[in-house]
Scaffold this motif. Structure first.
Motif, PDB file in Angstrom:
ATOM      1  N   PRO A   1      41.028  52.903  34.692  1.00 43.26           N
ATOM      2  CA  PRO A   1      41.120  53.621  33.405  1.00 43.26           C
ATOM      3  C   PRO A   1      41.148  52.696  32.190  1.00 43.26           C
ATOM      4  CG  PRO A   1      43.278  53.492  34.398  1.00 43.26           C
ATOM      5  CD  PRO A   1      42.325  52.826  35.371  1.00 43.26           C
ATOM      6  N   ASP A   2      40.139  51.818  32.080  1.00 44.54           N
ATOM      7  CA  ASP A   2      40.129  50.870  30.955  1.00 44.54           C
ATOM      8  C   ASP A   2      38.735  50.699  30.362  1.00 44.54           C
ATOM      9  OD1 ASP A   2      38.875  49.550  33.001  1.00 44.54           O
ATOM     10  OD2 ASP A   2      39.984  47.688  32.791  1.00 44.54           O
ATOM     11  N   GLY A   3      37.904  51.744  30.541  1.00 44.71           N
ATOM     12  CA  GLY A   3      36.566  51.691  29.970  1.00 44.71           C
ATOM     13  C   GLY A   3      35.678  50.626  30.592  1.00 44.71           C
ATOM     14  N   GLY A   4      35.957  50.280  31.846  1.00 43.92           N
ATOM     15  CA  GLY A   4      35.084  49.338  32.558  1.00 43.92           C
ATOM     16  C   GLY A   4      35.432  47.871  32.362  1.00 43.92           C
ATOM     17  N   ARG A   5      36.548  47.587  31.683  1.00 47.49           N
ATOM     18  CA  ARG A   5      36.891  46.178  31.408  1.00 47.49           C
ATOM     19  C   ARG A   5      37.253  45.403  32.674  1.00 47.49           C
ATOM     20  NH1 ARG A   5      41.290  46.121  26.765  1.00 47.49           N
ATOM     21  NH2 ARG A   5      41.244  43.893  27.267  1.00 47.49           N
ATOM     22  N   ARG A   6      38.005  46.045  33.597  1.00 48.90           N
ATOM     23  CA  ARG A   6      38.357  45.309  34.821  1.00 48.90           C
ATOM     24  C   ARG A   6      37.105  44.997  35.643  1.00 48.90           C
ATOM     25  NH1 ARG A   6      42.162  46.526  40.247  1.00 48.90           N
ATOM     26  NH2 ARG A   6      41.889  44.383  40.958  1.00 48.90           N
ATOM     27  N   ASP A   7      36.218  45.985  35.767  1.00 49.44           N
ATOM     28  CA  ASP A   7      34.974  45.750  36.507  1.00 49.44           C
ATOM     29  C   ASP A   7      34.242  44.546  35.930  1.00 49.44           C
ATOM     30  OD1 ASP A   7      35.352  47.949  38.163  1.00 49.44           O
ATOM     31  OD2 ASP A   7      33.998  49.261  37.053  1.00 49.44           O
ATOM     32  N   LEU A   8      34.069  44.544  34.612  1.00 51.09           N
ATOM     33  CA  LEU A   8      33.311  43.475  33.960  1.00 51.09           C
ATOM     34  C   LEU A   8      34.015  42.129  34.120  1.00 51.09           C
ATOM     35  CD1 LEU A   8      30.871  42.680  32.306  1.00 51.09           C
ATOM     36  CD2 LEU A   8      32.114  43.324  30.231  1.00 51.09           C
ATOM     37  N   ARG A   9      35.353  42.126  33.943  1.00 52.71           N
ATOM     38  CA  ARG A   9      36.145  40.896  34.079  1.00 52.71           C
ATOM     39  C   ARG A   9      35.934  40.274  35.464  1.00 52.71           C
ATOM     40  NH1 ARG A   9      41.349  43.169  33.572  1.00 52.71           N
ATOM     41  NH2 ARG A   9      40.718  43.339  31.410  1.00 52.71           N
ATOM     42  N   GLU A  10      35.951  41.127  36.498  1.00 55.83           N
ATOM     43  CA  GLU A  10      35.843  40.610  37.864  1.00 55.83           C
ATOM     44  C   GLU A  10      34.411  40.223  38.213  1.00 55.83           C
ATOM     45  OE1 GLU A  10      37.972  43.523  40.219  1.00 55.83           O
ATOM     46  OE2 GLU A  10      39.885  42.612  39.667  1.00 55.83           O
ATOM     47  N   LEU A  11      33.427  40.899  37.624  1.00 59.66           N
ATOM     48  CA  LEU A  11      32.035  40.468  37.824  1.00 59.66           C
ATOM     49  C   LEU A  11      31.849  39.070  37.226  1.00 59.66           C
ATOM     50  CD1 LEU A  11      30.029  43.760  37.078  1.00 59.66           C
ATOM     51  CD2 LEU A  11      30.466  42.726  39.309  1.00 59.66           C
ATOM     52  N   LEU A  12      32.442  38.850  36.054  1.00 57.97           N
ATOM     53  CA  LEU A  12      32.384  37.531  35.415  1.00 57.97           C
ATOM     54  C   LEU A  12      33.117  36.493  36.269  1.00 57.97           C
ATOM     55  CD1 LEU A  12      33.042  38.491  31.680  1.00 57.97           C
ATOM     56  CD2 LEU A  12      30.929  37.524  32.606  1.00 57.97           C
ATOM     57  N   LEU A  13      34.246  36.895  36.852  1.00 57.40           N
ATOM     58  CA  LEU A  13      35.011  35.991  37.723  1.00 57.40           C
ATOM     59  C   LEU A  13      34.166  35.516  38.902  1.00 57.40           C
ATOM     60  CD1 LEU A  13      38.656  37.258  38.484  1.00 57.40           C
ATOM     61  CD2 LEU A  13      37.962  34.988  37.712  1.00 57.40           C
TER      62      LEU A  13
ATOM     63  N   LEU B   1      32.935  31.793  39.608  1.00 56.11           N
ATOM     64  CA  LEU B   1      33.379  31.212  40.865  1.00 56.11           C
ATOM     65  C   LEU B   1      32.211  30.559  41.607  1.00 56.11           C
ATOM     66  CD1 LEU B   1      36.211  31.813  42.506  1.00 56.11           C
ATOM     67  CD2 LEU B   1      34.615  32.952  43.989  1.00 56.11           C
ATOM     68  N   PHE B   2      31.065  31.240  41.591  1.00 56.35           N
ATOM     69  CA  PHE B   2      29.883  30.673  42.247  1.00 56.35           C
ATOM     70  C   PHE B   2      29.350  29.487  41.463  1.00 56.35           C
ATOM     71  CE2 PHE B   2      30.021  34.239  45.014  1.00 56.35           C
ATOM     72  CZ  PHE B   2      29.409  33.781  46.161  1.00 56.35           C
ATOM     73  N   ARG B   3      29.396  29.598  40.126  1.00 57.95           N
ATOM     74  CA  ARG B   3      28.916  28.488  39.301  1.00 57.95           C
ATOM     75  C   ARG B   3      29.755  27.237  39.567  1.00 57.95           C
ATOM     76  NH1 ARG B   3      28.519  31.042  34.266  1.00 57.95           N
ATOM     77  NH2 ARG B   3      26.537  31.797  35.034  1.00 57.95           N
TER      78      ARG B   3
END
Ligand code: MN
Length: 261
Positions: A98-110, A114-116
């Motif tokens: 319930p945060d407008g997709g911020r957690r999803d985006l944060r973890e995709l960036l993580l 991580l791979f980089r």
């Protein structure tokens, strides 16, 4: 040099869940079951909870300072992130953060960072699903309505108990860590991995075919220190089951190697 500074605990960045209304001001806050930090501490790591921060530059700095990343459980990943526009009956079964997709985006960036940077990753439950999406896979939006199975995978009444078995791929990292070909697990999920992301391979499955563990394919794992994603919650079993403690021990050992570099 003191003993503590001579042998520092590897710093493990732990992703956090979001509470739309936290306890202090009833506004957007983070939430993290203490079991994750306890398991990391027990295995010799130093847990650090990731705040509700956004942006690639900030996430990159967190990953740079961490010796490993633990992706945790929580709500469902937004289906549009794996190209699914779900029709109403199925969409209603999905509960996104319930945060407008911020957690999803944060973890995709993580995952991207991580791979980089080539740091160890342990991904649990939602984290297992998120990393599959991040690398190009998709999810079953709701097991009860989409998978023919006798197994109840969402057992919130027994969240810290063994409720079903998974079969492990011989020779996989998970089989080596746990020392067997079968593993008893807990199960609190209603979603699952559907299409496996191209760089990943299945290493654990329940009798009904639900994907309970993923690792990098050998070609993709070159230069990558540690990668394991599991659908179950080893942090809720580690106090009683050696196999589940061993998962955290192996992860923290990989993080410790990252400290030495
Ligand atoms: Mn399960």
């Amino acid at each position: 040099m003191s003993a503590a500074s001579a042998n520092p605990r590897p710093l493990v960045l732990i992703s956090t869940d979001v509470a739309a209304r936290g306890t202090e001001f009833q506004d957007l806050s983070i939430s993290l079951s203490a079991r994750y930090s306890e398991a990391v501490l027990w295995a010799g790591g130093l847990p650090l909870a990731l705040p509700a921060v956004d942006g690639q530059e900030v996430i990159a700095q967190y990953v740079r300072r961490a010796d490993g990343v633990l992706l945790t459980g929580g709500d469902d990943v937004e289906p549009r992130l794996y190209g699914q526009e779900l029709a109403p009956p199925l969409r209603e079964k999905v509960r996104v953060t319930p945060d407008g997709g911020r957690r999803d985006l944060r973890e995709l960036l993580l995952v991207d960072e991580l791979f980089r940077q080539g740091k160890p990753l342990l991904a649990i439950c939602r984290g297992h699903q998120l990393v599959n999406v991040a690398l190009g896979g998709s999810l079953v939006a709701d097991i009860p309505s989409q998978v023919r199975t006798e197994c109840q995978h969402r057992r919130m009444d027994r969240r810290s108990e063994i409720v079903h078995e998974v079969r492990l791929t011989p020779g996989s990292l998970l089989a080596k860590i746990t020392g067997g070909q079968r593993l008893g697990v807990n199960s609190t999920h209603h979603q699952a991995v559907e299409r496996v992301a191209p760089p990943l391979q299945i290493v654990a499955q329940s009798e009904d075919g639900v994907v309970e563990g993923l690792e990098l394919k050998p070609a993709a794992s070159r230069g990558f220190p540690f990668f394991l994603s599991v659908q179950f919650h080893p942090e809720r079993l580690a106090d009683r089951y050696a196999e589940h403690r061993a998962i955290f021990r192996a992860f923290i050992q990989a993080c410790a190697v990252s400290v030495e570099k």
